[in-house]
Scaffold this active site. Structure first.
Site, PDB file in Angstrom:
ATOM      1  N   HIS A  20      13.909  28.582   2.526  1.00 54.52           N
ATOM      2  CA  HIS A  20      13.260  29.447   1.535  1.00 54.52           C
ATOM      3  C   HIS A  20      13.831  29.315   0.117  1.00 54.52           C
ATOM      4  O   HIS A  20      13.564  30.173  -0.721  1.00 54.52           O
ATOM      5  CB  HIS A  20      13.221  30.915   2.004  1.00 54.52           C
ATOM      6  CG  HIS A  20      14.501  31.455   2.556  1.00 54.52           C
ATOM      7  ND1 HIS A  20      14.590  32.035   3.806  1.00 54.52           N
ATOM      8  CD2 HIS A  20      15.727  31.507   2.041  1.00 54.52           C
ATOM      9  CE1 HIS A  20      15.832  32.422   4.011  1.00 54.52           C
ATOM     10  NE2 HIS A  20      16.542  32.120   2.967  1.00 54.52           N
ATOM     11  N   HIS A  60      10.471  36.296   2.315  1.00 55.85           N
ATOM     12  CA  HIS A  60      11.550  35.723   3.134  1.00 55.85           C
ATOM     13  C   HIS A  60      12.488  36.766   3.717  1.00 55.85           C
ATOM     14  O   HIS A  60      13.281  36.453   4.590  1.00 55.85           O
ATOM     15  CB  HIS A  60      12.354  34.704   2.321  1.00 55.85           C
ATOM     16  CG  HIS A  60      13.468  35.299   1.495  1.00 55.85           C
ATOM     17  ND1 HIS A  60      13.283  36.331   0.607  1.00 55.85           N
ATOM     18  CD2 HIS A  60      14.787  34.999   1.430  1.00 55.85           C
ATOM     19  CE1 HIS A  60      14.441  36.635   0.031  1.00 55.85           C
ATOM     20  NE2 HIS A  60      15.362  35.847   0.511  1.00 55.85           N
ATOM     21  N   GLY A  61      12.445  37.990   3.250  1.00 60.65           N
ATOM     22  CA  GLY A  61      13.388  38.974   3.782  1.00 60.65           C
ATOM     23  C   GLY A  61      13.113  40.341   3.211  1.00 60.65           C
ATOM     24  O   GLY A  61      12.072  40.584   2.600  1.00 60.65           O
ATOM     25  N   ASP A 100      21.795  28.442  -3.508  1.00 61.63           N
ATOM     26  CA  ASP A 100      21.946  28.063  -2.098  1.00 61.63           C
ATOM     27  C   ASP A 100      20.722  27.250  -1.689  1.00 61.63           C
ATOM     28  O   ASP A 100      19.814  27.737  -1.010  1.00 61.63           O
ATOM     29  CB  ASP A 100      22.111  29.292  -1.220  1.00 61.63           C
ATOM     30  CG  ASP A 100      22.573  28.915   0.183  1.00 61.63           C
ATOM     31  OD1 ASP A 100      22.748  27.711   0.455  1.00 61.63           O
ATOM     32  OD2 ASP A 100      22.749  29.830   1.003  1.00 61.63           O
ATOM     33  N   GLY A 102      15.190  42.049   0.995  1.00 66.65           N
ATOM     34  CA  GLY A 102      15.620  42.209  -0.386  1.00 66.65           C
ATOM     35  C   GLY A 102      16.577  43.388  -0.497  1.00 66.65           C
ATOM     36  O   GLY A 102      16.375  44.439   0.134  1.00 66.65           O
ATOM     37  N   HIS A 104      24.439  35.746   5.205  1.00 69.94           N
ATOM     38  CA  HIS A 104      24.146  34.787   6.275  1.00 69.94           C
ATOM     39  C   HIS A 104      24.560  35.353   7.630  1.00 69.94           C
ATOM     40  O   HIS A 104      25.515  36.109   7.733  1.00 69.94           O
ATOM     41  CB  HIS A 104      24.856  33.458   6.000  1.00 69.94           C
ATOM     42  CG  HIS A 104      24.360  32.803   4.747  1.00 69.94           C
ATOM     43  ND1 HIS A 104      25.158  32.119   3.875  1.00 69.94           N
ATOM     44  CD2 HIS A 104      23.112  32.777   4.215  1.00 69.94           C
ATOM     45  CE1 HIS A 104      24.432  31.681   2.860  1.00 69.94           C
ATOM     46  NE2 HIS A 104      23.187  32.067   3.044  1.00 69.94           N
TER      47      HIS A 104
END
Lengths: 476, 108
Positions: free
Chosen positions: A324, A399-400, A95, A402, A203
């Site tokens: 990211h 970024h997040g 992505d 996980g 998303h």
């Protein structure tokens, strides 16, 4: 993960020395609990990345690192073309340019709570989300070429958003060096009716409340105030990015031997930056970055339309847009001197420190905004890049949260209907076309994002600025 | 069929339309990934789900016919969107009992 042979450099920095075919060590940023909880694949995959030609300094893993395809998610690696460095489709991810943008609304939480149900329903009906969803735009070949070259700037030219948005997007909303001609017809066909769609999986579009401010000074520069409502959009380059990743992964895997590259894992397929396939991939990948930027720009326009109707006093201005999953050409201190390197960030956010010329002038003194997405029902965070982070991992952060378990395991543990009801009881409205998808994305299926953010903050990768708590979540 | 089953119960689909496929690859493992990616491409661009396949394999070449129908969001309630076949855990081999194992992780 067994950490017995790790060298602990600081409470938040761990190193695996280079052995065997590794050209550089692996460095993982995490506290001990996060490190022990990481799956063994992170170590194996990061060590594999460390064997690739032209890699500089180390293969880095962020506090949210977890198993990925070839590269670990949360992985950062820089390659120097003068040292035979490579570009890897697996090092960017499928992505391409998946990312997060965050919009101010200028309204307070109470104003949104008064119309929360109506706003949730309107957003759900206006934002195409989920499997098989299509946008209002259908791109003919000429428009497709223009979109792939122009990114968010192209979208603004068509009336999606405002010119002022562009300075708050990485690369000014338009990635240079994009080559639409390197994007296959198949990739373009997958994208022709997917512009302005959220997609599926992890998303989301969230309406969030600024629940806590950690750094008043930086929050002021970012324009964040306690109890203000913001909107976050997390999505990427949709089918086009995946098709590009798939096609170049195959081409790089098949051609690796001709470039004398030994692949420890076929998913790590790569090509020399200066090779024909390497240059073609970079041109196509940059076009995919533009696709993602245009997609988030169109979604922003749709969100503004809904707010204009439901909450006309709101004024949605863009705080920032970060990707990211990218490979970018950047200047860094690498290998003991200043170099131009190709920085791969897969599930890792660029986090440039204060004063960097690539940060918009209005935000430059504070450092680049970094958005760390949680999951439905859990918090997201705003961070800022630091000077120290520039020397730790080429100005990169996590970024997040996980995933903590597979989608299959999540559906065994939770029912989508129950997840929606539980979150509604907490004041969080979920709208999704798929209850199974909601179960797969249940908050408990993810790691503790707070621990990840604390580790990034204390390691010095980025500074914690604010916590965002969801009020509405539209899931794909 | 596994590719369809992660999206929807294949038994809820009607084999009303047919699509033709052909793939070539340097080895059987890449051929498996190529074949699945060809199916995913047709699913994505036709907004289609397949429920029946006929496949012929000769020397790393594949020809196939697949039957299915366009996605009906209200009737099928598709759960996930297959994005691409990956090379992770990609295996095609004959087991000692003569059976074949074909394994691939699909990104959704």
């Amino acid at each position: 993960m067994d950490i017995s042979d790790f060298e602990q450099l600081t409470p938040f920095e761990w190193r695996i020395p280079a052995t065997g075919a590794m050209r550089v060590p692996v460095v993982i940023f995490a506290d001990e609990a996060l490190l022990r909880a990481m799956d063994d694949k992170v170590r194996e995959q990061a060590a594999n990345v460390a064997t690739l030609p032209g890699i500089m300094d180390a293969c880095y893993a962020m506090p949210d690192a977890h198993w990925g395809y070839g590269f670990p998610i949360g992985g950062v690696a820089a390659f120097d073309p003068e040292e035979g460095g490579v570009v890897s489709a697996g090092g960017v991810g499928f992505d391409i340019s998946c990312g997060v943008r965050c919009l101010h609304t200028g309204v307070q939480t109470e104003a949104v709570k008064a119309i929360q149900e109506r706003l949730a329903n309107r957003l759900y009906h206006r934002i195409p989300a989920g499997v098989g969803s299509t946008g209002e735009l259908r791109l003919l070949p000429q428009a497709m070429e223009a979109m792939l070259a122009g990114g968010a700037r192209w979208a603004v030219g068509l009336g999606y958003g405002e010119v002022a948005d562009l300075e708050r997007i990485e690369e000014g909303g338009q990635m240079q060096g994009a080559e639409p001609a390197r994007v296959s017809l198949h990739a373009k066909q997958r994208q022709q009716d997917e512009m302005g769609t959220l997609g599926s999986g992890n998303h989301y579009l969230e309406v969030q409340r600024v629940a806590e401010i950690y750094d008043e000074g930086i929050a002021r520069v970012f324009g964040l105030t306690q109890d203000e409502v913001v909107v976050s959009i997390h999505c990427g380059s949709r089918g086009l990015g995946h098709q590009i990743g798939t096609e170049f992964l195959r081409e790089m895997a098949v051609s690796a031997a001709t470039h004398q590259i030994v692949l420890p894992d076929r998913e790590l397929a790569c090509a020399p930056i200066e090779s024909e396939v390497g240059r073609h991939y970079l041109g196509a990948m940059r076009a995919a970055i533009n696709c993602a930027l245009a997609n988030r720009q169109i979604l922003t326009h749709l969100v503004r339309e809904v707010f204009a109707d439901v909450l006309p006093e709101a004024r949605l201005s863009l705080l920032y847009d970060v990707s990211h999953n990218t490979c970018r050409v950047e200047k860094h201190q690498a290998g003991g001197r200043g170099r131009t390197v190709y920085v791969h960030r897969k599930g890792a956010t660029r986090a440039f420190g204060p004063g960097h010329p690539d940060i918009p002038a209005a935000l430059r003194d504070a450092g680049q905004p970094v958005f760390i997405g949680g999951s439905m029902g859990t918090s997201s965070y705003v961070l800022a890049g630091t000077e120290r982070g520039m020397s730790l991992a080429y100005g990169s952060a996590c970024h997040g949260a996980g995933r903590a378990m597979s989608r299959h395991e999540a559906t065994r543990r939770w029912r989508g209907r129950d997840v929606v009801a539980d979150l509604a009881a907490q004041g969080i409205l979920i709208r999704s076309p798929s209850l199974r998808g909601v179960a797969e994305e249940a908050p408990g299926a993810y790691k503790d994002v707070g621990a990840v953010v604390d580790a990034a903050d204390q390691a010095g990768l980025a500074r914690k600025v604010a916590k965002l708590v969801p009020l509405i979540c539209v899931k794909g | 069929m596994a590719l369809t089953a992660i999206v929807v119960d294949p038994q809820r689909l009607h084999p009303s339309e047919r699509v033709e496929f052909s793939c070539n690859a340097p080895d059987d493992e890449l051929l498996l990934a190529d074949w699945l990616n060809a199916v995913i491409y047709e699913m994505a661009t036709r907004h289609f789900l397949f429920c029946r396949y006929r496949v012929a394999l000769v020397n790393h070449s594949l020809t196939a016919q697949a039957w299915g129908e366009p996605v009906d969001l209200n009737r099928h309630h598709p759960v996930v969107e297959p994005k691409g076949a990956t090379y992770t855990a990609l295996v095609v081999r004959q087991e000692t009992d003569g059976s074949w194992l074909a394994q691939c992780v699909v990104d959704v």
